[in-house]
Design a protein around this motif. Sequence first.
Motif, PDB file in Angstrom:
ATOM      1  N   SER A 113       0.638   9.212 -20.317  1.00  0.00           N
ATOM      2  CA  SER A 113       0.198   8.729 -19.004  1.00  0.00           C
ATOM      3  C   SER A 113      -0.047   7.229 -18.959  1.00  0.00           C
ATOM      4  O   SER A 113      -0.319   6.677 -17.892  1.00  0.00           O
ATOM      5  CB  SER A 113      -1.098   9.454 -18.584  1.00  0.00           C
ATOM      6  N   ARG A 114       0.056   6.566 -20.113  1.00  0.00           N
ATOM      7  CA  ARG A 114      -0.251   5.131 -20.127  1.00  0.00           C
ATOM      8  C   ARG A 114       0.739   4.303 -19.305  1.00  0.00           C
ATOM      9  O   ARG A 114       0.309   3.455 -18.500  1.00  0.00           O
ATOM     10  CB  ARG A 114      -0.334   4.609 -21.559  1.00  0.00           C
ATOM     11  N   PRO A 115       2.064   4.489 -19.446  1.00  0.00           N
ATOM     12  CA  PRO A 115       2.992   3.688 -18.625  1.00  0.00           C
ATOM     13  C   PRO A 115       2.758   3.904 -17.125  1.00  0.00           C
ATOM     14  O   PRO A 115       2.806   2.951 -16.345  1.00  0.00           O
ATOM     15  CB  PRO A 115       4.376   4.187 -19.060  1.00  0.00           C
ATOM     16  N   TYR A 116       2.504   5.144 -16.746  1.00  0.00           N
ATOM     17  CA  TYR A 116       2.253   5.442 -15.333  1.00  0.00           C
ATOM     18  C   TYR A 116       0.997   4.719 -14.839  1.00  0.00           C
ATOM     19  O   TYR A 116       1.000   4.107 -13.776  1.00  0.00           O
ATOM     20  CB  TYR A 116       2.096   6.953 -15.136  1.00  0.00           C
ATOM     21  N   THR A 117      -0.078   4.784 -15.623  1.00  0.00           N
ATOM     22  CA  THR A 117      -1.343   4.172 -15.216  1.00  0.00           C
ATOM     23  C   THR A 117      -1.223   2.654 -15.161  1.00  0.00           C
ATOM     24  O   THR A 117      -1.774   2.008 -14.265  1.00  0.00           O
ATOM     25  CB  THR A 117      -2.472   4.585 -16.179  1.00  0.00           C
ATOM     26  N   ALA A 118      -0.475   2.078 -16.116  1.00  0.00           N
ATOM     27  CA  ALA A 118      -0.262   0.630 -16.117  1.00  0.00           C
ATOM     28  C   ALA A 118       0.526   0.204 -14.873  1.00  0.00           C
ATOM     29  O   ALA A 118       0.233  -0.829 -14.257  1.00  0.00           O
ATOM     30  CB  ALA A 118       0.476   0.214 -17.385  1.00  0.00           C
ATOM     31  N   GLU A 119       1.521   1.015 -14.502  1.00  0.00           N
ATOM     32  CA  GLU A 119       2.312   0.716 -13.300  1.00  0.00           C
ATOM     33  C   GLU A 119       1.449   0.870 -12.049  1.00  0.00           C
ATOM     34  O   GLU A 119       1.553   0.083 -11.105  1.00  0.00           O
ATOM     35  CB  GLU A 119       3.519   1.658 -13.229  1.00  0.00           C
ATOM     36  N   LEU A 120       0.580   1.875 -12.050  1.00  0.00           N
ATOM     37  CA  LEU A 120      -0.337   2.082 -10.933  1.00  0.00           C
ATOM     38  C   LEU A 120      -1.256   0.874 -10.761  1.00  0.00           C
ATOM     39  O   LEU A 120      -1.471   0.383  -9.643  1.00  0.00           O
ATOM     40  CB  LEU A 120      -1.171   3.343 -11.193  1.00  0.00           C
ATOM     41  N   LEU A 153       0.826  -1.212   0.000  1.00  0.00           N
ATOM     42  CA  LEU A 153       0.000   0.000   0.000  1.00  0.00           C
ATOM     43  C   LEU A 153       0.859   1.261   0.000  1.00  0.00           C
ATOM     44  O   LEU A 153       0.530   2.252  -0.653  1.00  0.00           O
ATOM     45  CB  LEU A 153      -0.932   0.003   1.205  1.00  0.00           C
ATOM     46  N   LYS A 154       1.959   1.231   0.718  1.00  0.00           N
ATOM     47  CA  LYS A 154       2.861   2.384   0.713  1.00  0.00           C
ATOM     48  C   LYS A 154       3.542   2.535  -0.645  1.00  0.00           C
ATOM     49  O   LYS A 154       3.792   3.650  -1.112  1.00  0.00           O
ATOM     50  CB  LYS A 154       3.904   2.242   1.827  1.00  0.00           C
ATOM     51  N   THR A 155       3.830   1.410  -1.286  1.00  0.00           N
ATOM     52  CA  THR A 155       4.396   1.457  -2.641  1.00  0.00           C
ATOM     53  C   THR A 155       3.383   2.061  -3.605  1.00  0.00           C
ATOM     54  O   THR A 155       3.727   2.889  -4.454  1.00  0.00           O
ATOM     55  CB  THR A 155       4.780   0.039  -3.110  1.00  0.00           C
ATOM     56  N   LEU A 156       2.132   1.653  -3.468  1.00  0.00           N
ATOM     57  CA  LEU A 156       1.056   2.220  -4.283  1.00  0.00           C
ATOM     58  C   LEU A 156       0.913   3.710  -4.002  1.00  0.00           C
ATOM     59  O   LEU A 156       0.748   4.521  -4.926  1.00  0.00           O
ATOM     60  CB  LEU A 156      -0.253   1.491  -3.977  1.00  0.00           C
ATOM     61  N   ASN A 157       1.009   4.086  -2.742  1.00  0.00           N
ATOM     62  CA  ASN A 157       0.889   5.493  -2.361  1.00  0.00           C
ATOM     63  C   ASN A 157       2.014   6.339  -2.956  1.00  0.00           C
ATOM     64  O   ASN A 157       1.803   7.503  -3.313  1.00  0.00           O
ATOM     65  CB  ASN A 157       0.883   5.614  -0.837  1.00  0.00           C
ATOM     66  N   ASP A 158       3.195   5.754  -3.071  1.00  0.00           N
ATOM     67  CA  ASP A 158       4.320   6.463  -3.704  1.00  0.00           C
ATOM     68  C   ASP A 158       3.970   6.824  -5.148  1.00  0.00           C
ATOM     69  O   ASP A 158       4.246   7.936  -5.613  1.00  0.00           O
ATOM     70  CB  ASP A 158       5.588   5.603  -3.673  1.00  0.00           C
ATOM     71  N   SER A 159       3.360   5.880  -5.850  1.00  0.00           N
ATOM     72  CA  SER A 159       2.950   6.146  -7.231  1.00  0.00           C
ATOM     73  C   SER A 159       1.845   7.196  -7.282  1.00  0.00           C
ATOM     74  O   SER A 159       1.826   8.067  -8.156  1.00  0.00           O
ATOM     75  CB  SER A 159       2.453   4.857  -7.903  1.00  0.00           C
ATOM     76  N   ARG A 188      -0.639  -2.178 -11.774  1.00  0.00           N
ATOM     77  CA  ARG A 188       0.167  -3.331 -11.358  1.00  0.00           C
ATOM     78  C   ARG A 188       0.395  -3.302  -9.839  1.00  0.00           C
ATOM     79  O   ARG A 188       0.267  -4.325  -9.154  1.00  0.00           O
ATOM     80  CB  ARG A 188       1.514  -3.334 -12.081  1.00  0.00           C
ATOM     81  N   ARG A 189       0.715  -2.130  -9.324  1.00  0.00           N
ATOM     82  CA  ARG A 189       0.938  -2.011  -7.884  1.00  0.00           C
ATOM     83  C   ARG A 189      -0.365  -2.218  -7.108  1.00  0.00           C
ATOM     84  O   ARG A 189      -0.349  -2.759  -5.996  1.00  0.00           O
ATOM     85  CB  ARG A 189       1.554  -0.639  -7.560  1.00  0.00           C
ATOM     86  N   PHE A 190      -1.467  -1.772  -7.690  1.00  0.00           N
ATOM     87  CA  PHE A 190      -2.769  -1.997  -7.074  1.00  0.00           C
ATOM     88  C   PHE A 190      -3.057  -3.502  -6.994  1.00  0.00           C
ATOM     89  O   PHE A 190      -3.509  -4.007  -5.966  1.00  0.00           O
ATOM     90  CB  PHE A 190      -3.851  -1.276  -7.889  1.00  0.00           C
ATOM     91  N   ARG A 191      -2.784  -4.224  -8.078  1.00  0.00           N
ATOM     92  CA  ARG A 191      -3.025  -5.672  -8.100  1.00  0.00           C
ATOM     93  C   ARG A 191      -2.106  -6.395  -7.121  1.00  0.00           C
ATOM     94  O   ARG A 191      -2.493  -7.402  -6.517  1.00  0.00           O
ATOM     95  CB  ARG A 191      -2.857  -6.217  -9.517  1.00  0.00           C
ATOM     96  N   ASP A 192      -0.878  -5.893  -6.967  1.00  0.00           N
ATOM     97  CA  ASP A 192       0.035  -6.478  -5.975  1.00  0.00           C
ATOM     98  C   ASP A 192      -0.558  -6.351  -4.568  1.00  0.00           C
ATOM     99  O   ASP A 192      -0.523  -7.308  -3.781  1.00  0.00           O
ATOM    100  CB  ASP A 192       1.398  -5.765  -6.015  1.00  0.00           C
ATOM    101  N   ALA A 193      -1.098  -5.170  -4.270  1.00  0.00           N
ATOM    102  CA  ALA A 193      -1.711  -4.946  -2.956  1.00  0.00           C
ATOM    103  C   ALA A 193      -2.939  -5.838  -2.778  1.00  0.00           C
ATOM    104  O   ALA A 193      -3.161  -6.406  -1.702  1.00  0.00           O
ATOM    105  CB  ALA A 193      -2.100  -3.474  -2.807  1.00  0.00           C
TER     106      ALA A 193
END
Length: 225
Positions: A111-118, A34-40, A120-125
Motif C-alpha cells: 500500500s505504500r506506492p498508493y499512499t505516496a501517490e495519494l 480534487l477530482k483527481t484526488l477523488n479518483d485515487s 502527492r495528489r493531496f499536496r497538488d490540491a
Amino acid sequence: MVQPSLCFLGGLLGLFLMAPVLMASTPASMCTPLKTLNDSLSHRRRYMKHNFPINYAIRVHHEEIFKLSNISKMKLKVEGLDELVLQRLWFQVNQGVLKKIIRVLPERHPSRPYTAELERRFRDAEGVFVQSHPAEVFQQELPETIQDIWDQLTEEPDRVPESSWRFASPKSLVDNLCHTMCCLFWECFSSTESSQDYCEVSHSKKGRKTQSPELETAPTEPAEW
C-alpha cells in the motif's frame, strides 16, 4: 415613478455586490485536482483495508479524526463560520493523517506506492488551494475554537498529553478525508441530475453493506507487521 425604479435597481445592485460575500464558492481551479484526488480515493478499500491486518490501527491526534459530524458541531458552535476556514482546517488535518499512514508503512508494503501517490495528489490540491486565494486570507485570525484545534494539531508530539491521542484504522481515516472533502468542496462533486447533501452524516454511510465496529477510539496498540 422614476425614484422607485432607481431604488429597485439599487437594491438589485446591492444583492449582486453582496453575493460574493454571502456565497464563498470553491474556485473552479480547485475542481480538477480534487477530482483527481477523488479518483485515487475510490481505491481506498483495497489499499487501506485489504492490505492491513485485521483491527490494525495507528496513533493520531484526537483532532485528526475529522468527520462530517465534527463539521456540523463546529458550524453550530461558531456562528457564521466561514467555509474557507473549514477548508483550511481540512488541509491541515489531513496532511498530518497521510504522513502518519506513510510513516508506518515499510518500503515494500503493497500500500505504500498508493499512499505516496495519494499524498502527492493531496499536496497538488493544497498548492492550487493556496494559489486560488489572496495571501491575506491565510493571515487572518482564526475563530478561537478553530485556532485551538490548529494549535493542537501543530503541537510537538512529545508535548501532546497521552489523553489526546486516539487509535484509528487507516481506512477510517481516509474515509473521513473523502467524505469531508465532498462536503467542504461540494461544488466540485455535485451534479444537476442529483441534489445530494454531501454534508449529511447519513450520506457517508450509503453503500455500506454492513456496519463494522468503529475503530476511531479503540484503545489497542497497532499490530506488528
